[in-house]
Design an enzyme around this catalytic site. Structure first.
Site, PDB file in Angstrom:
ATOM      1  CE1 TYR A 183      91.671  57.109   1.988  1.00 41.48           C
ATOM      2  CE2 TYR A 183      90.849  56.494   0.041  1.00 41.48           C
ATOM      3  CZ  TYR A 183      90.704  57.586   0.486  1.00 41.48           C
ATOM      4  OH  TYR A 183      89.628  58.446   0.752  1.00 41.48           O
ATOM      5  CB  CYS A 190      72.486  98.171  -5.883  1.00 43.01           C
ATOM      6  SG  CYS A 190      74.463  98.744  -5.031  1.00 43.01           S
ATOM      7  CG  ASP A 198      77.971  74.567  -4.529  1.00 42.37           C
ATOM      8  OD1 ASP A 198      78.367  74.565  -3.032  1.00 42.37           O
ATOM      9  OD2 ASP A 198      77.818  74.395  -4.982  1.00 42.37           O
ATOM     10  CB  ALA A 199      80.698  80.352  -7.648  1.00 44.87           C
ATOM     11  CB  SER A 220      90.971  67.757   2.679  1.00 46.05           C
ATOM     12  OG  SER A 220      91.136  68.662   3.321  1.00 46.05           O
ATOM     13  NE  ARG A 257      86.925  65.281   3.816  1.00 45.37           N
ATOM     14  CZ  ARG A 257      86.737  66.436   3.730  1.00 45.37           C
ATOM     15  NH1 ARG A 257      86.124  66.643   2.529  1.00 45.37           N
ATOM     16  NH2 ARG A 257      87.477  67.225   4.039  1.00 45.37           N
ATOM     17  CE1 TYR A 266      71.145  77.387  -6.955  1.00 45.57           C
ATOM     18  CE2 TYR A 266      70.548  76.237  -9.267  1.00 45.57           C
ATOM     19  CZ  TYR A 266      69.910  76.874  -7.798  1.00 45.57           C
ATOM     20  OH  TYR A 266      69.297  76.783  -7.378  1.00 45.57           O
ATOM     21  CG  ASP A 267      75.651  80.166  -4.931  1.00 48.62           C
ATOM     22  OD1 ASP A 267      76.305  80.889  -4.568  1.00 48.62           O
ATOM     23  OD2 ASP A 267      74.450  80.030  -5.361  1.00 48.62           O
ATOM     24  CE  LYS A 269      97.708  58.465   2.323  1.00 47.00           C
ATOM     25  NZ  LYS A 269      96.225  57.472   1.918  1.00 47.00           N
ATOM     26  CE  LYS A 280      93.010  66.999  -7.447  1.00 45.17           C
ATOM     27  NZ  LYS A 280      92.065  68.138  -6.898  1.00 45.17           N
ATOM     28  CB  CYS A 313      78.874  96.999  -5.565  1.00 47.36           C
ATOM     29  SG  CYS A 313      77.443  98.167  -4.644  1.00 47.36           S
ATOM     30  CG  ASP A 329      87.925  61.538  -9.201  1.00 46.93           C
ATOM     31  OD1 ASP A 329      87.290  62.533  -8.191  1.00 46.93           O
ATOM     32  OD2 ASP A 329      87.273  62.492  -9.891  1.00 46.93           O
ATOM     33  CB  CYS A 376      75.009  96.093  -2.357  1.00 49.84           C
ATOM     34  SG  CYS A 376      74.452  95.295  -4.178  1.00 49.84           S
ATOM     35  CD  GLU A 386      98.118  55.826  -0.983  1.00 53.27           C
ATOM     36  OE1 GLU A 386      98.698  55.837  -0.271  1.00 53.27           O
ATOM     37  OE2 GLU A 386      96.600  55.590  -0.681  1.00 53.27           O
ATOM     38  CB  CYS A 444      76.923  98.005  -7.821  1.00 49.31           C
ATOM     39  SG  CYS A 444      76.286  96.890  -7.321  1.00 49.31           S
ATOM     40  CE  LYS A 465      92.871  64.450  -4.072  1.00 47.10           C
ATOM     41  NZ  LYS A 465      91.832  64.056  -4.349  1.00 47.10           N
TER      42      LYS A 465
HETATM   43  S1  IVH Z   1      94.626  59.807   2.098  1.00 46.07           S
HETATM   44  C1  IVH Z   1      94.233  62.913   6.093  1.00 46.07           C
HETATM   45  N1  IVH Z   1      94.600  58.196   0.005  1.00 46.07           N
HETATM   46  O1  IVH Z   1      91.064  62.878  -1.192  1.00 46.07           O
HETATM   47  C2  IVH Z   1      93.775  62.226   4.817  1.00 46.07           C
HETATM   48  N2  IVH Z   1      92.968  60.334   0.696  1.00 46.07           N
HETATM   49  O2  IVH Z   1      91.957  65.546  -1.034  1.00 46.07           O
HETATM   50  C3  IVH Z   1      93.455  61.295   4.560  1.00 46.07           C
HETATM   51  N3  IVH Z   1      91.962  60.386  -1.420  1.00 46.07           N
HETATM   52  O3  IVH Z   1      89.159  63.534   1.448  1.00 46.07           O
HETATM   53  C4  IVH Z   1      93.370  61.078   2.763  1.00 46.07           C
HETATM   54  N4  IVH Z   1      92.827  59.121  -2.966  1.00 46.07           N
HETATM   55  O4  IVH Z   1      88.412  61.269  -0.110  1.00 46.07           O
HETATM   56  C5  IVH Z   1      94.245  59.874   1.433  1.00 46.07           C
HETATM   57  N5  IVH Z   1      94.383  57.399  -1.780  1.00 46.07           N
HETATM   58  C6  IVH Z   1      94.393  58.286  -1.287  1.00 46.07           C
HETATM   59  C7  IVH Z   1      92.909  59.115  -1.166  1.00 46.07           C
HETATM   60  C8  IVH Z   1      92.380  60.285  -0.902  1.00 46.07           C
HETATM   61  C9  IVH Z   1      91.620  60.039  -2.925  1.00 46.07           C
HETATM   62  C10 IVH Z   1      90.585  61.350  -1.558  1.00 46.07           C
HETATM   63  C11 IVH Z   1      89.669  61.379   0.214  1.00 46.07           C
HETATM   64  C12 IVH Z   1      90.269  62.324   1.021  1.00 46.07           C
HETATM   65  C13 IVH Z   1      90.060  63.801  -0.369  1.00 46.07           C
HETATM   66  C14 IVH Z   1      91.091  64.529  -0.178  1.00 46.07           C
END
Ligand code: IVH
Length: 701
Positions: free
Chosen positions: A238, A423, A44-45, A93, A150, A47-48, A302, A326, A444, A131, A450, A127, A420, A129
């Protein structure tokens, strides 16, 4: 100080015209990708920044502007397509970690919070993550009744019809599920499925998706469920939201129950008993990453016990009991064509690198941040350089540095502008009084003269976490500002009245219509009674974020009370001390609040705004709890929980936790070894109870 632009010289017009023409094409492309295809290729940034460049060029060359210019057209916000669903339990999140040693820190922090010994066993799952995009599936009496995205975590979109077309997701659960059960997980597309979808798109002459995640999102958020049905979407369960009864008392038990109910769960989840074991599983999953049939971007840890999860609770919007580890960011090299300056809400000037398009981790990148002036100088990044860029997750890609042996002979060091670009006002780096050092950010000094700052402030005012005015997005604000319809927040609320009197009605503009204007006016009216904390946040006072706004709102209760104290809060005054002493507020915020209200222009803006709105006291958290609204002090040793846990728990129940005893303290919880605070409490006649009494009291509520 020059504040006006001199007319462009003849020589300047030709390159500007070429750039303008290219920008129009580029923006139209991004608008289409964003609005129609759910497949943005830039942040977004970024694009802006393109938009702002367009405005700068249009301001300098009004002759360029036509009815078809992107500045005159408004795309339909995709979110208007679906009905909104309020999540009964927030869809939060995860916090991120990147380095190996942060895994041990995560475990240590949990043990500390819970008052466990450093080497006490702690069961934590690991586990992948996934995508994709998260989705909440609501089952009642075992039947799928609603599916929601969400959204912002509190409110998502109703995608039930589309989710019913996903084969992985049962319409009826097996076995004996609880009466109400919201199962949460990730909707994703496999790499192979993605390749197939894109091949079909290309064959049909339709645009292709940038990566499987965008393809999954674009396929789910379709008005025609037949389109969703034709796309290979899959699901992993999950997590959970509302549950009338919990089928298990551990994370692993819950996931096993989901599997019994007939939902797909990820086979790579393992239960670990130490940070070392978690890291080993991270490595194992990372090693399989390329071979997995779906994209993953990290490993999620977790705490297994749900009882411990509940004790650990949340910090802001992420659980303390879980974290995402990550994978390292992906990198690529490309040519940096130009360094442009983006001016933010507070006048901050951020350098943005305009790059030759390059694919990094499946996404086409054309812009990257250069952070600030010092970073450009430190890395000696020059226009024309081949640069290495990095992209991690959703964050804006960044320029790591130049590839020196590819530097063109005529590349010159970049000189950061001291005026700036929008402006023409002087741009300065403030000197920190305490350290004597210059701020890293050049700002600025044009304030509201501005246009960039004025627009950014308005955008912030109307943004999702502030007033959240549907239909008044960044694009509309830019347009209304440029057309002289909205200059300050109060103008938003008089828009309908003025429109009624105007000959050039909003509904007759391109991109609008009677229905969208009616909806916009209704959305604006609905915000006349916004919660006080949102109003404070919307004002965009420096260093006052969402949390700070809540604390100020809770403390002062009304805007008038905040304003009166803020006006009187000169350094050294009692009013200044009052603000500083609010729990978790402190000196920097107090100073910024004072400065904001001391600015005569802000006072005028507020007077105009307050004629139009009626801010409401903030919704108290847990008003039914016996300690809601009470100021509590913990002192001495606690035996059943740590100080940190006690504080978090009290705040969850709506109490304010203070560090010292004063006449405004309502309750002191004293453990063994309590000293001066307890003495003071007795002196002031404040109620004093033991930890046991405290636990009994909150349990009774
Ligand atoms: S647990 C309270 N487990 O990651 C937390 N999230 O960055 C509940 N995601 O919004 C989320 N794989 O869309 C959890 N094995 C996993 C996941 C996972 C992907 C995503 C999910 C969440 C985002 C947070």
């Amino acid at each position: 100080m020059t504040r006006t632009k001199s007319p462009p010289s003849e020589a300047a017009v030709a390159p500007d015209a070429a750039e303008y023409a290219a920008l129009v094409v580029e923006l139209a492309d991004h608008d289409r990708r964003y609005h129609t295809e759910d497949a943005p290729t830039i942040s977004d940034a970024a694009y802006d920044a393109l938009r702002r460049r367009l405005q700068t060029l249009e301001a300098a060359h009004p002759e360029f502007v036509t009815g078809a210019s992107p500045s005159k057209t408004v795309g339909a916000a995709p979110s208007e397509k679906f009905t909104k669903v309020r999540h009964k339990v927030g869809m939060l999140s995860l916090g991120n970690i990147f380095a190996d040693d942060e895994v041990a820190e995560f475990c240590a922090r949990i043990r500390r919070f819970l008052g466990m010994a450093e080497d006490a066993p702690l069961a934590v799952t690991a586990e992948p993550k996934i995508d994709g995009l998260s989705c909440s599936l609501r089952y009642e009496a075992g039947v799928l009744v609603q599916a929601a995205t969400r959204g912002d975590g509190y409110e998502g979109e109703d995608v039930t019809t589309n989710v019913r077309t996903i084969q992985d997701i049962p319409h009826q659960l097996n076995g004996k599920p609880p009466g109400v059960l919201e199962i949460r997980g990730e909707i994703y597309m496999t790499k192979a499925g993605f390749a197939g979808v894109n091949a079909r798109q290309a064959e049909a002459g339709k645009p292709v998706f940038a990566n499987p995640r965008n393809a999954a999102a674009g396929s789910l958020r379709q008005l025609e469920s037949a389109v969703t049905a034709s796309r290979p979407l899959q699901f992993f369960a999950y997590a959970w939201g509302e549950a009338s009864q919990q089928p298990a008392d551990t994370q692993t038990g819950m996931v096993a129950a989901f599997k019994r109910f007939g939902l797909p769960v990820n086979p790579l989840m393992v239960l670990c008993d130490s940070a070392e074991a978690l890291l080993a599983q991270y490595r194992a999953i990372e090693a399989q990453r390329a071979a997995l049939p779906y994209d993953i971007d990290g490993v999620v840890y977790k705490v297994d016990s749900i009882a411990l999860q509940e004790r650990l609770g949340f910090i802001s919007r992420s659980p303390r009991w879980a974290v995402a580890h990550k994978f390292p960011a992906e990198r690529a090299t490309t040519i940096l064509r130009k360094i442009e300056i983006q001016v933010g809400r507070t006048g901050s000037m951020t350098p943005v690198a305009r790059l030759d398009p390059v694919t990094v981790g499946g996404v086409v990148v054309t812009n990257a941040t250069l952070h600030n002036e010092d970073e450009i100088a430190r890395k000696d990044v020059r226009e024309g350089d081949t640069v290495e860029i990095q992209r991690a997750g959703d964050v804006i890609p960044q320029v790591l540095g130049p590839v020196l042996d590819k530097r063109p002979a005529d590349a010159t060091p970049y000189v950061f502008p001291d005026i700036c670009p929008i402006c023409g006002s002087a741009a300065l780096r403030e000197i920190d009084e305490k350290t004597g050092k210059a701020d890293v950010v050049r700002r600025c000094t044009g304030g509201l003269i501005c246009p960039a700052q004025a627009i950014e402030r308005l955008k912030h005012f109307a943004s999702r976490n502030a007033l959240d005015i549907e239909g008044l997005g960044d694009k509309q604000i830019e347009q209304f500002y440029h057309d002289g319809l909205i200059a300050t927040p109060g103008d938003i609320f008089t828009l309908a009245k003025r429109d009624a009197r105007s000959l050039k009605k909003l509904k007759d503009r391109e991109g609008f219509g009677a229905t969208s204007v009616k909806k916009l006016f209704e959305a604006i009216d609905a915000r006349r009674q916004m919660p006080l904390n949102r109003l404070i946040f919307a004002l965009g006072i420096r260093h006052v974020g969402e949390g700070g706004s809540k604390r100020l709102a809770r403390h002062f209760g009304s805007f008038a009370a905040l304003r009166e104290t803020a006006r009187a809060a000169a350094p050294g005054s009692e009013a200044r001390a009052e603000i500083e002493n609010i729990q978790d507020v402190g000196g920097v915020v107090a100073e910024c609040v004072y400065d904001f209200f001391a600015e005569p222009h802000n006072e005028t803006v507020l007077d105009d705004l307050l004629k139009e709105i009626d801010p409401q006291p903030m919704e108290a958290i847990a008003t039914t709890s016996p300690v809601a609204g009470k100021t509590v002090v913990f002192t001495g040793a606690l035996e059943r929980m740590t100080r940190e846990e006690a504080k978090a728990q009290a705040e969850r129940l709506g109490a304010k936790v203070a560090g010292s005893v004063s006449k405004t303290t309502d309750l002191v919880v004293a453990g063994p070894g309590a000293g001066s605070k307890l003495k003071k409490a007795v002196e002031f006649g404040i109620e004093t109870i033991s930890e046991e009494d405290w636990l009994a009291r909150i349990a009774a509520g």
